[in-house]
Structures are given as structure tokens and as C-alpha cells.
Write a protein that holds these residues in place. Structure first.
Motif, PDB file in Angstrom:
ATOM      1  N   TYR A   1       0.857  -1.308   0.323  1.00  0.00           N
ATOM      2  CA  TYR A   1       0.109   0.202   0.058  1.00  0.00           C
ATOM      3  C   TYR A   1       0.688   1.618  -0.118  1.00  0.00           C
ATOM      4  O   TYR A   1       0.425   2.476  -0.214  1.00  0.00           O
ATOM      5  CB  TYR A   1      -0.449  -0.457   1.387  1.00  0.00           C
ATOM      6  CG  TYR A   1      -0.418  -0.380   2.282  1.00  0.00           C
ATOM      7  CD1 TYR A   1      -0.114   1.533   2.669  1.00  0.00           C
ATOM      8  CD2 TYR A   1      -0.420  -1.258   3.092  1.00  0.00           C
ATOM      9  CE1 TYR A   1       0.295   1.027   4.651  1.00  0.00           C
ATOM     10  CE2 TYR A   1      -0.754  -0.839   4.550  1.00  0.00           C
ATOM     11  CZ  TYR A   1      -0.166   0.183   5.334  1.00  0.00           C
ATOM     12  OH  TYR A   1       0.681  -0.183   6.197  1.00  0.00           O
TER      13      TYR A   1
ATOM     14  N   GLU B   1      -0.904   3.509  -2.470  1.00  0.00           N
ATOM     15  CA  GLU B   1      -1.281   3.557  -2.337  1.00  0.00           C
ATOM     16  C   GLU B   1      -0.641   4.956  -1.088  1.00  0.00           C
ATOM     17  O   GLU B   1      -1.147   5.293   0.506  1.00  0.00           O
ATOM     18  CB  GLU B   1      -3.043   4.040  -1.570  1.00  0.00           C
ATOM     19  CG  GLU B   1      -3.954   2.787  -2.407  1.00  0.00           C
ATOM     20  CD  GLU B   1      -4.945   2.800  -1.466  1.00  0.00           C
ATOM     21  OE1 GLU B   1      -6.203   2.710  -1.982  1.00  0.00           O
ATOM     22  OE2 GLU B   1      -4.742   2.218  -0.295  1.00  0.00           O
TER      23      GLU B   1
ATOM     24  N   LYS C   1      -4.654  -3.693  -7.389  1.00  0.00           N
ATOM     25  CA  LYS C   1      -4.159  -1.898  -7.726  1.00  0.00           C
ATOM     26  C   LYS C   1      -2.752  -1.961  -8.035  1.00  0.00           C
ATOM     27  O   LYS C   1      -2.663  -0.475  -8.791  1.00  0.00           O
ATOM     28  CB  LYS C   1      -4.702  -1.397  -6.227  1.00  0.00           C
ATOM     29  CG  LYS C   1      -5.554  -2.003  -5.300  1.00  0.00           C
ATOM     30  CD  LYS C   1      -5.752  -0.492  -4.258  1.00  0.00           C
ATOM     31  CE  LYS C   1      -7.275  -0.512  -4.073  1.00  0.00           C
ATOM     32  NZ  LYS C   1      -7.391   0.000  -2.712  1.00  0.00           N
TER      33      LYS C   1
ATOM     34  N   ASN D   1      -2.118   6.697   1.966  1.00  0.00           N
ATOM     35  CA  ASN D   1      -3.488   6.174   2.381  1.00  0.00           C
ATOM     36  C   ASN D   1      -2.644   6.380   4.213  1.00  0.00           C
ATOM     37  O   ASN D   1      -1.733   6.273   4.229  1.00  0.00           O
ATOM     38  CB  ASN D   1      -3.166   4.928   1.956  1.00  0.00           C
ATOM     39  CG  ASN D   1      -4.275   3.955   2.700  1.00  0.00           C
ATOM     40  OD1 ASN D   1      -4.929   4.681   4.089  1.00  0.00           O
ATOM     41  ND2 ASN D   1      -4.528   2.458   2.790  1.00  0.00           N
TER      42      ASN D   1
END
Length: 233
Positions: free
Chosen positions: A167, A171, A213, A174
Motif C-alpha cells: 500500500y 496508495e 491495485k 493512505n
């Protein structure tokens, strides 16, 4: 079903068998040799077989006497779940009230569980040479390193992938860190939190989400994950 009933159902399905000793040490040394020749970084993430796992422990510091209480693991290839593993680990001391409340474990279950060496040997048979995945993996790494030295006189040599690798790339803004927050952010229903198999299942679901993703932004292998991480540090 209450959480304690959920625990009992899972513990009834756990692997049993190995009791530690020469067989386990011989197996672990053979596994170490296989791991040295295992190449996984070029396999597409959606084809990569990994073992997503979680430990419940008495604390955070194995070198100061904290111990593993349970291990849960999910074997996945890409986003496809193939198998699961769970075992409590024998522990004959009194649990702190906070650990009992957090994990749902109790002394009677732990007194009847297999010895630590037997559980760990069975876990490594389950995992084979596959990379291991954990959510914020430093906790799991510390305990597995300590246990491998203590019970098998071998290093802990598995490739260990932290979900934060994923992540941080997919992201970078995030703000979520805790497993339950990361799951909610990705519309994953949080069930069985702070149970080793429950947390492994949640982490496996998170792994599947972030594989997709990463692929959407052109990251398709572990090698590319490591390259991107090196670039953003």
C-alpha cells in the motif's frame, strides 16, 4: 456463534503430529537448502503462491521471554485461497487478563495444545518454500527468527513480505496503518480480529486487493515492488 466457540471450532481442525527433535531439525535444514535456490521475485504476483500468516503472542519481545500462543495461515495463489492452517501452541503459564480479552485464548486450551516445536515444524511443512506475508511483519519476523534458532538451530530464511510494501506503492497517501482500518478502507468486512487465523484471513484479503491495485499501475512482480520501494525511500 460466540468468539470462544469460533476458537474451539478452529482448534479442532488444527494440524497435529510432529513432536520436535531430530526429524524436525533435519527437515528444517533441508528446507533451508531449498530456500537458497528458490526464485520468486520474477513470478507474476497473480501467479505467486504465498503463505499469509499471523501470530498471537504473550507480548512483543521474544528475546525477553514472550512466547507464541497461536499461528494462523492462509495459502493463496494470486487472490485464490487454496488452504488454511491453524494451531494453538502449548503454554502452561497464566495469561494476562489483557491477552485473554484481546485474543479469546484461555489457559485450558493452551495447556492441551501441541508443543511449540511441533506446531512450528508443521507450519513450515504447510508453508514449504513459499514466501510469507504478514501485516506489519516485524512482529512476526522477530518471533520466527527466535523460534527457528531455539527449536531447530537454523536461521529463519523465508522471504517475508510486509503488506505495507504494497500500500505504500499503490496508495502512498493512505493514512491507515492498523489491519482493521486498512480492511475497512478497502471494503473488507472485519471478522475474527485478534484471532491468528482470523487476522491471516483479513491479511490475505488485503493482499488480494493490493495485487490488483499494483497491477493497475504496472507493478506485476516482487522484483518491481522492491525496485519501486527503493525509489521512494
Amino acid at each position: 456463534m460466540g468468539f470462544n466457540d469460533f476458537m474451539k471450532n478452529l482448534s479442532g481442525n488444527r494440524f497435529t503430529g510432529l513432536q520436535g527433535g531430530r526429524h524436525d531439525i533435519a527437515f528444517m535444514r533441508s528446507l533451508q537448502r531449498d530456500l537458497r535456490t528458490k526464485q520468486t521475485t520474477s513470478i507474476p504476483l497473480n501467479e505467486l503462491k504465498v503463505i499469509v500468516f499471523d501470530l498471537e503472542t504473550t507480548g512483543f519481545y521474544p528475546d525477553k521471554g514472550d512466547q507464541i500462543l497461536s499461528i494462523g495461515a492462509v495459502k493463496v495463489t494470486g487472490s485464490r485461497v487454496e488452504d488454511e492452517y491453524y494451531s494453538a501452541v502449548r503454554y502452561e503459564q497464566i495469561l494476562s487478563p489483557s491477552i485473554k480479552e484481546l485474543t479469546g485464548l484461555d489457559e485450558e486450551e493452551l495447556k492441551q495444545a501441541p508443543e511449540p516445536a511441533a506446531v512450528l515444524a508443521q507450519f513450515f511443512k504447510f508453508s514449504g518454500t513459499s514466501p510469507l506475508v504478514a501485516h506489519h511483519a516485524s512482529h512476526e519476523k522477530a518471533f520466527m527468527q527466535h523460534a527457528s534458532r531455539k527449536y531447530f538451530r537454523t536461521p529463519f530464511s523465508h522471504r517475508l513480505i510486509d503488506t505495507s510494501f504494497m500500500y505504500r506503492i499503490a496508495e502512498p497517501d493512505n493514512p491507515h496503518i492498523r489491519l482493521e482500518d486498512c480492511c475497512k478502507h478497502n471494503q473488507i468486512t472485519v471478522i475474527g480480529r485478534h484471532h491468528a487465523l482470523g487476522d491471516a484471513r483479513l491479511t490475505a484479503a488485503l493482499w488480494a486487493v493490493y495485487i490488483e491495485k499494483l497491477q493497475n499501475i504496472g507493478i506485476n512482480t516482487l522484483s518491481q515492488v522492491y525496485e519501486r520501494l527503493a525509489a521512494i525511500r
